[in-house]
Design an enzyme around this catalytic site. Structure first.
Site, PDB file in Angstrom:
ATOM      1  CE1 TYR A   1      -2.707   8.610   1.813  1.00 37.07           C
ATOM      2  CE2 TYR A   1      -5.012   8.844   2.323  1.00 37.07           C
ATOM      3  CZ  TYR A   1      -3.983   8.941   1.430  1.00 37.07           C
ATOM      4  OH  TYR A   1      -4.225   9.357   0.156  1.00 37.07           O
ATOM      5  CD  GLU A   2      -2.313   2.812   2.276  1.00 37.58           C
ATOM      6  OE1 GLU A   2      -1.416   2.069   1.867  1.00 37.58           O
ATOM      7  OE2 GLU A   2      -3.386   2.980   1.673  1.00 37.58           O
ATOM      8  N   GLY A   3       0.737   4.604   7.380  1.00 32.68           N
ATOM      9  CA  GLY A   3       2.000   4.719   8.109  1.00 32.68           C
ATOM     10  C   GLY A   3       2.542   6.130   7.998  1.00 32.68           C
TER      11      GLY A   3
ATOM     12  N   GLY B   1       0.833  -1.205   0.000  1.00 39.08           N
ATOM     13  CA  GLY B   1       0.000   0.000   0.000  1.00 39.08           C
ATOM     14  C   GLY B   1       0.863   1.248   0.000  1.00 39.08           C
ATOM     15  NE  ARG B   2       3.414   1.511   5.593  1.00 41.71           N
ATOM     16  CZ  ARG B   2       3.735   0.839   6.678  1.00 41.71           C
ATOM     17  NH1 ARG B   2       4.848   0.122   6.699  1.00 41.71           N
ATOM     18  NH2 ARG B   2       2.971   0.881   7.740  1.00 41.71           N
TER      19      ARG B   2
END
Ligand code: COS
Length: 380
Positions: free
Chosen positions: A362-364, A242-243
């Site tokens: 988001y997503e870390g 996802g990142r």
């Protein structure tokens, strides 16, 4: 080493660019203003294969590689990051997670509809007290034999109301810590599953972000992804990919703002000449161009690692960390180059600046990416 894109990648780039100009650009300012979900645009992206880009055609996906995906993400994000986040979540969290770790039945039942764009999905990990600290899940999924019962709340969920299928991460056995976490497929409409209010956001205002509330939601055991206790690793592995998608989104936001600033600088005149002739502006453009190209190399490298079957935890984290920083810096500069016009909505750059911020969160968050990167380099 060959830095050129293949014929196929160039075609995807052109298709995504055309789609962004013809379908996403009209109304993008109004959708942002009104927090309006791009329903028509998402439907069309599904028809064109953008929602299941990397999924095997036997599950109705487009069967493309990760490079194609990041190239498309960049082009879509140049124009409308609210739409591209929907593409990113559906592709790299939901479809990837199901295709890689789901059972054949789950793929038949859910993946085909998600990959073809018939429905969209959501990935539900974050909680009020478990955003970065993802092992501290308060939401529970208690094992009742042939089903689980979910209780708890998830926050800031992209596609919160528009999704039909939700991948929910929850704690089954607290004593086992992260090894007691499961990932379950929840369908909209399951009794006890409620959608909370829509968030009023700084950026990506067209995407719909909600909290989700689970009150004794019964989920059949066949909806668990992977073995018992695989949920945390599922989330980590899925987020790693996802990142790369969010890194490509950040790259696109930066490149979109840069392209607008470049064009504007050649049109706008001050002190008797186009402002691009002033070194103060030309040097800003030079910095932006250099940073964007460096970010693009990191994004492509991460995508290439994934396509080669290499580990991409490190390259994906570096791509996201750097590209999101570049997105923030270059959009601020793009507003500056536009001067007063940059501060008003018609010129798009203020929206891109607001949209850029979420890519550092988001997503870390960027801080989480630094944890991933530092652990990786210190371990090796
Ligand atoms: N792939 C596979 N397994 C992974 C992994 C990865 N990328 N990252 C961690 N794991 C595994 C670890 O190997 C460990 O398993 P073992 O105990 O079997 O060795 C387990 O997961 C726990 O890892 P760790 O001890 O490193 O957990 P921490 O609590 O220290 O947290 C971070 C690790 C910070 C990296 C993690 O919590 C994280 O990524 N947080 C951010 C989550 C996020 O992105 N939130 C945004 C929500 S989505 S919008």
């Amino acid at each position: 080493m060959d830095f050129s894109l293949s014929e196929e990648h160039l075609m995807i780039q052109e298709a995504a660019r055309d789609f962004a100009q013809n379908e996403l650009l009209p109304g993008v300012i109004e959708r942002d203003d009104n927090q309006q979900f791009p329903a028509e645009q998402v439907k069309k992206m599904g028809e064109l294969g953008f929602l299941g880009m990397m999924v095997d055609p036997k599950y109705l996906g487009s069967g493309m590689d990760t490079m194609s995906y990041v190239i498309a993400m960049e082009e879509l994000s140049k124009v409308d990051a609210s739409s591209s986040v929907i593409v990113s979540v559906n592709n790299s969290l939901v479809c990837y997670g199901l295709e890689t770790y789901g059972t054949e039945e789950q793929k038949e039942k859910y993946l085909k509809r998600l990959a073809s764009g018939e429905i969209i999905g959501a990935f539900c990990l974050s909680e009020p007290e478990a955003g970065s600290d993802a092992t501290s899940q308060k939401t529970t999924a208690i094992d009742k034999g042939n089903h689980y019962v979910i209780n708890g709340t998830k926050n800031w969920i992209t596609n919160g109301n528009t999704a039909s299928v939700y991948l929910v991460i929850a704690q089954t056995d607290r004593e086992k810590g992260h090894k007691g976490i499961n990932a379950l497929i929840v369908e909209k409409g399951m009794p006890g599953f409620e959608i909370g209010p829509k968030e009023n956001k700084l950026g990506i205002r067209g995407s719909d972000t909600h909290s989700l509330i689970f009150n004794d939601v019964k989920v059949p055991k066949e909806n668990r992804i992977g073995e018992d206790g695989f949920g945390f690793k599922f989330a980590m592995k899925t987020l790693s990919g996802g990142r790369i998608g969010i890194a490509a989104q950040a790259l696109g936001i930066a490149a979109g703002a840069y392209e607008l600033a470049l064009k504007y600088s050649k049109e706008r005149k001050a002190f008797g000449t186009e402002i691009s002739n002033h070194q103060a502006i030309a040097f800003k453009l030079a910095d932006m161009h250099t940073q964007i190209q460096a970010a693009r190399h990191l994004v492509y490298k991460a995508a290439w690692d994934k396509d080669q079957g290499n580990n991409y935890d490190l390259s994906g984290a570096m791509a996201k960390l750097y590209a999101s920083q570049v997105a923030m810096e270059t959009t601020v500069e793009a507003v500056q180059i536009h001067g007063g016009n940059g501060f008003v909505k018609d010129y798009h750059v203020e929206r891109l600046m607001r949209d850029a911020k979420i890519t550092q969160i988001y997503e870390g968050t960027s801080e989480i990416q630094k944890i991933v990167i530092s652990r990786s380099i210190l371990r090796d």
